[in-house]
Design a protein around this motif. Structure first.
Motif, PDB file in Angstrom:
ATOM      1  N   LYS A 299      -2.707   3.179  -2.193  1.00 32.56           N
ATOM      2  CA  LYS A 299      -1.302   3.022  -2.575  1.00 32.56           C
ATOM      3  C   LYS A 299      -0.515   4.313  -2.277  1.00 32.56           C
ATOM      4  CE  LYS A 299      -0.071   2.884  -6.930  1.00 32.56           C
ATOM      5  NZ  LYS A 299      -0.113   2.447  -8.336  1.00 32.56           N
ATOM      6  N   ARG A 300      -1.152   5.462  -2.562  1.00 25.50           N
ATOM      7  CA  ARG A 300      -0.468   6.734  -2.321  1.00 25.50           C
ATOM      8  C   ARG A 300      -0.256   6.969  -0.832  1.00 25.50           C
ATOM      9  NH1 ARG A 300      -3.488  11.051  -3.935  1.00 25.50           N
ATOM     10  NH2 ARG A 300      -1.757  12.345  -3.255  1.00 25.50           N
ATOM     11  N   GLY A 302       0.089   4.619   1.330  1.00 22.79           N
ATOM     12  CA  GLY A 302       1.123   3.654   1.700  1.00 22.79           C
ATOM     13  C   GLY A 302       2.524   4.178   1.388  1.00 22.79           C
ATOM     14  N   ARG A 303       2.657   4.842   0.225  1.00 24.23           N
ATOM     15  CA  ARG A 303       3.964   5.383  -0.177  1.00 24.23           C
ATOM     16  C   ARG A 303       4.404   6.522   0.740  1.00 24.23           C
ATOM     17  NH1 ARG A 303       3.031   5.910  -6.372  1.00 24.23           N
ATOM     18  NH2 ARG A 303       3.456   3.783  -7.043  1.00 24.23           N
ATOM     19  N   ALA A 304       3.418   7.346   1.105  1.00 22.01           N
ATOM     20  CA  ALA A 304       3.740   8.524   1.928  1.00 22.01           C
ATOM     21  C   ALA A 304       4.172   8.096   3.328  1.00 22.01           C
ATOM     22  CB  ALA A 304       2.536   9.452   1.999  1.00 22.01           C
TER      23      ALA A 304
END
Lengths: 305, 92
Positions: A299-300, A302-304
């Motif tokens: 998820k991290r 993906g956010r970056a």
């Protein structure tokens, strides 16, 4: 002569990306994995005493020691991975019984004196085995062993100190120590493996400089080291044939029950099923944690992006 | 599903380089640093840790070792002992 043979002949280390015989790689993976599994399973006999240690001091020491065993297992799994082994696969092989761990951990730890005796004898035998492995021919294994040996010395000394404390206690405490020594002495001698005559891989492992000493040599060294330590402690080692041999300059000792050794290796020791069941439960019940950590990492990322 | 492999480098004391200590598995950088601390610095072995994904390391190949490092083998004039200076010349 191949590069591999030349490196071995010069007493240098083989490193992960070097060309090596398939059999060397397979032997190394098997030995390192078995060693790693032993450290991980080895957390159990003492781990069960953490909540019942008789003082905060002993609890803190035991917790640190069991944490070290976990660390040793992880150094070794990392060394096995440099040979192309996969850690998840190694764990699966431990749980399925496809790979072994040291037979010593299939014996129960019945009293708190066992914690001391495991430190003194079991870790003492492990040190005898492991010190020569600091010079073993595979670099990552040798480096892991150097780190491990530094830490094992604390393990042995805390065990011996624990036993000295109990021997200064009540008659019941002294009996408890003697009982634990009676139960662990022979299995400790088995830790060096079968007699040289029945150890088919020894010659090749010596030629490849994986092993530096034979099983019987190391067993003798351990007996010679342990007798004066037992005397200083004031306990008796359970072997009527144990006596100094002036001519050899070593202690003579009785024959190990190799039938029992083979039985425990084959899975029929007092705790084989329990040890694997505990390891399996830890692995399966921890699955959600591993998955959650992976999901969080994904998820991290993906956010970056 | 398994966590990626990380290589761990530790600075033992101020003034020294980070040195490779080993590897470990972790889901992300933060976990890799925490695991590296727990695994490789339980006895004050370090004051600083680097972690890097193993797959991000490019290494020279042992197969090409000789040709790769050959350019330095025949340049002995790069070493101070190549030059002959009389014994009675001080501080050189």
């Amino acid at each position: 002569m191949t590069d591999f043979d030349a490196i071995i002949a010069r007493d240098q280390r083989i490193e992960p990306r070097d060309r090596m015989p398939d059999a060397y790689r397979a032997t190394m993976v098997r030995q390192i994995a078995q060693h790693a599994h032993s450290e991980i399973i080895g957390m159990q006999p003492e781990g069960r005493w953490i909540t019942r240690a008789p003082s905060l001091r002993r609890k803190a020491i035991l917790l640190a020691k069991v944490q070290d065993e976990a660390g040793h297992g992880l150094y070794l799994y990392a060394a096995a991975e440099t040979l192309g082994a996969d850690r998840a696969d190694l764990t699966a092989k431990l749980i399925s019984g496809a790979q072994k761990y040291s037979s010593i951990f299939n014996y129960p730890s019945l009293t708190f004196a066992d914690v001391g005796v495991i430190g003194w004898l079991v870790d003492g035998a492990a040190i005898c085995n492991q010190v020569p492995l600091c010079r073993t021919s595979y670099g990552p294994y040798a480096r892991a062993m150097i780190r491990i040996c530094k830490e094992e010395s604390f393990h042995q000394r805390q065990g011996y100190e624990l036993l000295m404390t109990m021997m200064r206690g009540t008659p019941a405490q002294r009996e408890m120590v003697q009982d634990a020594v009676d139960r662990w002495w022979w299995p400790s001698l088995m830790m060096f493996g079968p007699p040289d005559a029945e150890s088919p891989n020894t010659a090749r492992s010596m030629a490849w400089k994986i092993k530096r000493h034979s099983n019987d040599e190391l067993r003798q060294r351990f007996v010679d080291m342990s007798v004066p330590q037992a005397d200083a402690l004031g306990i008796r080692l359970p072997d009527p044939e144990l006596r100094w041999n002036e001519e050899r300059g070593h202690y003579d000792f009785g024959e190990v029950d190799w039938e029992e050794f083979r039985r425990v290796i084959a899975g029929d020791g007092p705790c084989n099923a329990e040890r694997i069941a505990v390891r399996r439960a830890a692995h399966e019940e921890g699955a959600w944690v591993r998955e959650a950590a992976s999901a969080h990492a994904a998820k991290r990322v993906g956010r970056a992006a | 599903m398994s966590w990626p492999l990380w290589e761990v480098f530790i600075r033992a004391r101020r003034g020294l380089n980070h040195v490779h200590a080993g590897s470990l598995r972790a889901a992300d950088e933060a976990m890799a640093l925490h695991n590296a601390r727990d695994l490789y610095t339980r006895r004050a072995e370090g004051v600083s840790i680097w972690v890097v994904r193993s797959e991000h390391i490019t290494a020279s190949s042992p197969e090409e070792r000789d040709p790769f490092f050959a350019p330095n083998a025949d340049k002995i004039y790069r070493h101070p002992t190549f030059y002959e200076i009389p014994d009675d010349v001080p501080h050189i």
